[in-house]
Design a protein around this motif. Structure first.
Motif, PDB file in Angstrom:
ATOM      1  N   HIS A  60       5.581  -6.116   0.729  1.00 25.08           N
ATOM      2  CA  HIS A  60       6.392  -6.975  -0.134  1.00 25.08           C
ATOM      3  C   HIS A  60       6.339  -8.430   0.309  1.00 25.08           C
ATOM      4  N   GLU A 103      13.678  -5.619   0.209  1.00 32.08           N
ATOM      5  CA  GLU A 103      14.213  -4.789   1.290  1.00 32.08           C
ATOM      6  C   GLU A 103      15.729  -4.764   1.252  1.00 32.08           C
ATOM      7  N   VAL A 131       7.659  -1.056   1.111  1.00 31.29           N
ATOM      8  CA  VAL A 131       8.443  -1.958   1.949  1.00 31.29           C
ATOM      9  C   VAL A 131       8.194  -1.667   3.426  1.00 31.29           C
TER      10      VAL A 131
END
Length: 348
Positions: free
Chosen positions: A39, A46, A34
């Motif tokens: 992502h 997140e 992340v």
């Protein structure tokens, strides 16, 4: 009847138990993923990071994770369609009934038996909550996370659906699985878009599964030609794994492929309006992405086909009400006709 025996009767291929307090390494890898922005547009990763990293944040009473896996192995090479540019290639997991529907009711039954035997509360999860199923499956001895970050099993290769039952009881854990990838790097070399930058790392922003399923906007133009005819998901890194030599065809009939989804015609799929899309994919995980995102994928696949006869299939999409679909169709037409880059651009 014990809960393990009933789980086997219900079609689960592998069962294991993991403690919920040993995800430290997996949690660190997730945070790094992340932090690097890998992502993509999946903001929920997140937002739910703390809960995903520790099941006890998700449910403070959790002490054990019962992981159950069901084999969905294909009956043929899932990459065969890649040599047939006039058809679409749908990931093996989506060629049949939605696995959520197949697994959840059975998991609830097993969970009820665990609660009966332990007198402790339970919660059931099938990929619908911020839970790290694959690391838990590795801790439970179901398999290990390969260099492509997916689960690999000595008995079933790459083809396992996972469900998790969290229990407030302290159940005896199984031995974790050992990593058996060795020096092999077939999965890394097979990725069409270079989404696996190093062993045990993935950049979702380049992954075809992410681009065709999770990503809602226009697909970056440099990645479109690399997608080929993959219209929903991608099995390349899974399919090339040598451990698939031990895999077997799914025993559960609801997880056998629908014949109309094994090699669907791109020309036919390009004509789908919303109602026809919903009818065709009723009961399928494909339905969740909606018609517009799916037809965007179809247009890109047509553009990659090299078949000028498919230009006519794009006609109804060129002025589609969805601007992302219309832009993809224009790109595809330009590519088929050799006209160079599409004249229209959308923000990425």
């Amino acid at each position: 009847m014990t809960w393990r025996a009933r789980a086997r009767d219900l079609g689960f291929s592998a069962i294991g138990i993991a403690p919920v307090d040993r995800l430290g390494d997996a949690a660190r890898r997730l945070r790094a993923f992340v932090d690097l922005g890998r992502h993509g547009s999946m903001a929920w990763m997140e937002e739910t990071l703390d809960r995903r990293a520790d099941p006890r944040v998700l449910w403070p009473e959790a002490k054990s994770a019962v992981v159950l896996a069901m084999n969905y192995g294909p009956d043929s090479d899932p990459l065969d369609n890649l040599a047939r540019p006039n058809v679409g290639n749908i990931s093996v997991y989506a060629r049949h009934r939605d696995y959520h529907d197949v697994l959840k009711g059975r998991l609830k039954e097993v969970a009820g038996l665990i609660a009966r035997d332990t007198c402790a509360d339970v919660k059931v999860f099938v990929d619908t909550a911020p839970l790290m199923e694959k690391p838990l499956a590795a801790l439970a001895g179901i398999g290990w996370q390969g260099k492509h970050t997916n689960l690999v099993s000595r008995d079933f290769g790459s083809w396992l659906f996972l469900g998790v039952i969290l229990s407030a009881a302290e159940l005896t854990p199984d031995e974790p699985a050992s990593d058996r990838c060795g020096a092999c790097r077939r999965c890394l070399d097979a990725c069409p878009t270079g989404a696996l930058p190093a062993p045990y790392q993935i950049d979702a922003r380049r992954c075809i599964s992410y681009l065709t399923i999770e990503h809602a906007g226009p697909v970056p133009e440099d990645l479109r030609p690399l997608m080929g005819n993959r219209i929903y998901g991608c099995d390349d890194c899974l399919a090339v794994c040598p451990w698939n030599k031990f895999a077997s065809e799914a025993a559960e009939m609801k997880l056998r492929p629908r014949t109309d989804l094994e090699a669907p015609s791109l020309a036919a799929l390009a004509t789908l309006d919303d109602a026809a899309f919903r009818a065709l994919f009723a009961g399928s995980p494909v339905k969740r992405i909606g018609r517009n995102r799916f037809v965007r994928n179809i247009a890109i696949a047509i553009g990659n086909s090299g078949d000028r006869s498919l230009v006519s299939a794009l006609a109804s999409l060129l002025d589609d009400r969805d601007e992302v679909v219309a832009e993809a169709a224009k790109w595809a037409r330009s590519r088929l006709l050799g006209e160079g880059p599409s004249s229209e651009r959308l923000p990425r």
